[in-house]
Design a protein around this motif. Sequence first.
Motif, PDB file in Angstrom:
ATOM      1  N   ARG A 129      -8.074   1.579   8.046  1.00 24.62           N
ATOM      2  CA  ARG A 129      -6.858   1.993   7.359  1.00 24.62           C
ATOM      3  C   ARG A 129      -5.685   1.222   7.949  1.00 24.62           C
ATOM      4  NH1 ARG A 129      -3.665   7.116   7.858  1.00 24.62           N
ATOM      5  NH2 ARG A 129      -2.601   7.452   5.867  1.00 24.62           N
TER       6      ARG A 129
ATOM      7  N   SER B 276      -1.442   2.786  -2.173  1.00 18.37           N
ATOM      8  CA  SER B 276      -0.992   3.589  -1.043  1.00 18.37           C
ATOM      9  C   SER B 276      -0.360   4.909  -1.451  1.00 18.37           C
ATOM     10  CB  SER B 276       0.015   2.783  -0.216  1.00 18.37           C
ATOM     11  OG  SER B 276      -0.571   1.586   0.272  1.00 18.37           O
TER      12      SER B 276
ATOM     13  N   LEU C 235       0.725  -1.306  -2.613  1.00 16.97           N
ATOM     14  CA  LEU C 235       1.614  -0.151  -2.490  1.00 16.97           C
ATOM     15  C   LEU C 235       1.237   0.929  -3.497  1.00 16.97           C
ATOM     16  CD1 LEU C 235       5.007  -1.974  -1.890  1.00 16.97           C
ATOM     17  CD2 LEU C 235       3.624  -0.731  -0.220  1.00 16.97           C
TER      18      LEU C 235
ATOM     19  N   GLU D 189       5.783   2.662   1.720  1.00 14.60           N
ATOM     20  CA  GLU D 189       4.928   2.607   2.903  1.00 14.60           C
ATOM     21  C   GLU D 189       3.535   2.149   2.509  1.00 14.60           C
ATOM     22  OE1 GLU D 189       4.067   5.313   6.843  1.00 14.60           O
ATOM     23  OE2 GLU D 189       4.143   6.322   4.894  1.00 14.60           O
ATOM     24  N   LEU D 190       2.991   1.256   3.319  1.00 13.31           N
ATOM     25  CA  LEU D 190       1.624   0.776   3.090  1.00 13.31           C
ATOM     26  C   LEU D 190       0.655   1.700   3.818  1.00 13.31           C
ATOM     27  CD1 LEU D 190      -0.203  -1.595   1.984  1.00 13.31           C
ATOM     28  CD2 LEU D 190      -0.106  -2.495   4.311  1.00 13.31           C
ATOM     29  N   LYS D 191      -0.253   2.290   3.079  1.00  8.32           N
ATOM     30  CA  LYS D 191      -1.343   3.077   3.649  1.00  8.32           C
ATOM     31  C   LYS D 191      -2.605   2.658   2.915  1.00  8.32           C
ATOM     32  CE  LYS D 191       1.388   7.190   4.807  1.00  8.32           C
ATOM     33  NZ  LYS D 191       1.549   8.652   4.561  1.00  8.32           N
ATOM     34  N   LEU D 192      -3.162   1.544   3.336  1.00  6.99           N
ATOM     35  CA  LEU D 192      -4.261   0.919   2.598  1.00  6.99           C
ATOM     36  C   LEU D 192      -5.572   1.148   3.330  1.00  6.99           C
ATOM     37  CD1 LEU D 192      -4.497  -0.810   0.000  1.00  6.99           C
ATOM     38  CD2 LEU D 192      -4.487  -2.827   1.476  1.00  6.99           C
ATOM     39  N   ARG D 193      -6.519   1.723   2.647  1.00  5.39           N
ATOM     40  CA  ARG D 193      -7.836   1.944   3.232  1.00  5.39           C
ATOM     41  C   ARG D 193      -8.795   0.855   2.735  1.00  5.39           C
ATOM     42  NH1 ARG D 193     -10.126   6.085   5.763  1.00  5.39           N
ATOM     43  NH2 ARG D 193      -8.395   7.498   5.193  1.00  5.39           N
TER      44      ARG D 193
ATOM     45  N   VAL E  71      -1.678   0.531   8.086  1.00  5.88           N
ATOM     46  CA  VAL E  71      -0.435   1.262   7.856  1.00  5.88           C
ATOM     47  C   VAL E  71       0.743   0.394   8.253  1.00  5.88           C
ATOM     48  CG1 VAL E  71       0.909   3.317   8.468  1.00  5.88           C
ATOM     49  CG2 VAL E  71      -1.591   3.448   8.299  1.00  5.88           C
TER      50      VAL E  71
END
Length: 310
Positions: free
Chosen positions: A187, A291, A288, A297-301, A189
């Motif tokens: 992940r 996300s 994004l 905010e970038l929250k890339l899994r 972030v």
Amino acid sequence: MAPGGGGFLKEATEFCIASADSDLATSDAELGSSIYRNTAPGLGRNLGRPASNYDVDELLECPVCMNLMHPPIYQCPNGHTLCSNCKGRVHNSCPTCRHELGNIRCLALEKVSESLELPCRYKELGCHDIFPYYSKIKHEKHCKHRPFNCPYSGNYCSVTGDIPLLVGHLKNDHKVDMHDGCSFNHRYVKSSPQEVGDATWMLSVFNCFGRQFCLHFEAFHLEMAPVYMAFLRFMGEEEEAKQFSYSLEVGGNGRKLTWKGIPRSIRDSHKKVRDSQDGLIIHRNLALFFSGGNMKELKLRLSGRIWEVQ
């Protein structure tokens, strides 16, 4: 750890990264031991029988780098020789007598070097083949025993070696995380991703099928468009890398983006792989959206799997 590209970024696992010549002068007394003063008489005494390998090696040894010389070989007006690589290092001044070098070629030694059969320069690393000079140069460019460059992409690293050495180096010196298993979930972030230019997340290394694979994830601009890219490199030769395949997947909000490919050998630099676009590329707006859609905010899994090709 020094940053690479635009700075170090944060991964969900809570670690952060950012993406004399020596004095060559010799005394007058040492001039008497130059190659021509010392070896020419010996060669004369050896007429009628071939010189030993030791004699030839001594004759062709560059006084600066101590490697065997090969064409072009240069000499000063006093007959002192050195290799072409070192000629520029000594600023056109003979390392033995300090006379101006000019561009005088030592054709006799060049003929000698061309006639030799020499060991591969990677003999100490396991290559025991013998080659005529020009075949030796061609072989060494592709010798399977030549050392690998450090695959760390966060900053330039000059360390080279075999795979076990580099694995230890990555773990101990670059503090790279080592993971066991052929499946993974990472992940990534980053707050304020709109401000990210070129940047690199920390390299991850996976031990899988008794081999090691490097997972890269970075941000850069592709034809002015900000993108993220993930790809895998294999710690070994290209032919071995072709024995494996891998997949990468990102998604969110009911969408999914997948990539399937063959890991590239670390013989190819991470920049070369990135520039060839041989991996999973995600445009920033889509990343994004994956996300959560707030674009702040970038929250890339990122999930992936490695398998052997049957």
